[in-house]
Design a protein around this motif. Sequence first.
Motif, mmCIF file in Angstrom:
data_model
loop_
_atom_site.group_PDB
_atom_site.id
_atom_site.type_symbol
_atom_site.label_atom_id
_atom_site.label_comp_id
_atom_site.label_asym_id
_atom_site.label_seq_id
_atom_site.Cartn_x
_atom_site.Cartn_y
_atom_site.Cartn_z
ATOM 1 N N GLU A 222 87.040 -34.781 -11.329
ATOM 2 C CA GLU A 222 87.663 -35.202 -12.584
ATOM 3 C C GLU A 222 87.156 -34.360 -13.754
ATOM 4 O OE1 GLU A 222 86.171 -37.376 -10.498
ATOM 5 O OE2 GLU A 222 88.050 -38.057 -9.556
ATOM 6 N N ARG A 225 88.730 -31.028 -13.530
ATOM 7 C CA ARG A 225 90.120 -31.108 -13.977
ATOM 8 C C ARG A 225 90.206 -31.149 -15.498
ATOM 9 N NH1 ARG A 225 94.249 -36.049 -12.444
ATOM 10 N NH2 ARG A 225 96.155 -35.109 -13.262
ATOM 11 N N GLU A 375 99.784 -34.443 -19.539
ATOM 12 C CA GLU A 375 98.744 -33.521 -19.086
ATOM 13 C C GLU A 375 99.276 -32.097 -18.911
ATOM 14 O OE1 GLU A 375 96.491 -35.012 -15.812
ATOM 15 O OE2 GLU A 375 96.140 -36.954 -16.761
#
Length: 519
Positions: A222, A225, A375
């Motif tokens: 995460e 990312r 995103e």
Amino acid sequence: MVSRIFGFARDMLLARVLGAGLAADAFQLAFTLPNTFRRLFAEGAFSVAFVPMYSRALHGADDLGGGEEAAAKFADDVLSVFLWVLLAFSGVMMIAMPGIVWILARDFQAVPGKFDFAVFLSRVTFPYLALVSLVAMLSGLLNARSRFAPGAFAPVLLNIVLISGIIAGWWLRGPGGDDRIVAEALAVAVSVAGVFQLVYMWWAVRRAGLKLHWHLPKVTPEVKRLGMLILPATFGAGIYQISQFVDTFFATSLPQGSLTLLKLADRLNQLPLGIVGIALGTAILPMLSRHIHSGDAAEAQRLQGNAFEIATLLTLPAAAALAICAPAFVTAFFVGGKFTEGDGVIMAQIVVALICGLPAYVIVKILNPGFFAREDTKTPVWTALASLTVNIAINLYVVERYGIVGLAAATAVSASINCLLLYIVLHRRGWFHFTAKLASKIARQLIAVAAMAALLWYMMPLMEPYYSGSAFERIWSLAILCSAGGAVFFTTAFVVGALDKDLVRMLTRRRGKAAETQE
């Protein structure tokens, strides 16, 4: 709004105490470095990437788990990596500061002592970046939970501390003293303000029932990312901030004082931008993320459409009024002490040029969340690069011919191009479109703006003896201009249907009812 008003008061004092000379230019450059990186990385790229991911973890996404535990783990992992990145980046930048200042302001070397003083001040102010970046992360935690007040209040602390720094520097300098003393006091105040902001936000987060834990850095999937999203978002969310570095580079090549006049003029531009644009963009991002991830495209379109309508309703009259009344505002607020009437004339021209791009600056803050909530931080990169390229090309032509005013106009043009490109992409992807109802509302707003502009154009020559007079005359003359312009605009807007009951309810809705509607 409170933050921008305090910032405005700060710059009024700064203009009178330092004017537009060597010390003022050096401080403006030193403050520009951490402040622009703050907007670019902390409040720009980091926030737009962190808030949607944190919201997904909090509200339950398949790949991040769900609930308070998953959100807390994600925040702790980010904090543990983010802190070391900030410390390393700040250390490298402070060591390399002479080279950085040379890149941005090599022409400062033409004035004895100016370059070295700018390097010294920049090193003193740069720790503010690490402190305020942590503040931005804590604000993001609260924003994802629709708690906007603490993050919005934190910049007020910055301006209060800086005002205290100006007063302390003025007292230490004394009559006829060296202006560098004031600039040094201000530079110290910048970093001290970062400490105050961080302590306040940490208290606000704990008060909200959230606890953060620092541990050895670990690059989880995460966190990785998040990093991949931040890199392109740096350009997509920060075209205005990147343009600030470009403008600083060109401004420092112009006569002494040009950089200070540009930064002070931008304060008038930042006042409505911060109150309307940044506030709306910050508020709609977490809500837009929830609608998009729940598959409610209609509600996402409605939310952005409402934000667009509110933005133009408040921004178009502000832009017109500032453009027409720039000489009045600059003279009344800034001219005095070390800030001369000649400085005021140039600054008013800069304000007019900058204000031409104000609607675009604000609308970009509304369009960008349409990408970030999905995103998609890569698409805004291309629009940002395109508009930045145009900005540099225009500057190469106009700066030599039109000086600092041409530079400000180039910034406005590039922002408008960025805004147009963002909308075209959103429209083609079916993520947001301009409806007939929205177009009709904006057309009616323009009618009200025209009525207000006609009145202000008529009143300006009549008020000229007063807005350059005594303090009392400056206050009441500006009060009459603002009151008359506002009354004509909102009355006309109501009559022509630009201001209807639904919009009034939207603007005045209490937070509790807003939360119920979102749920």
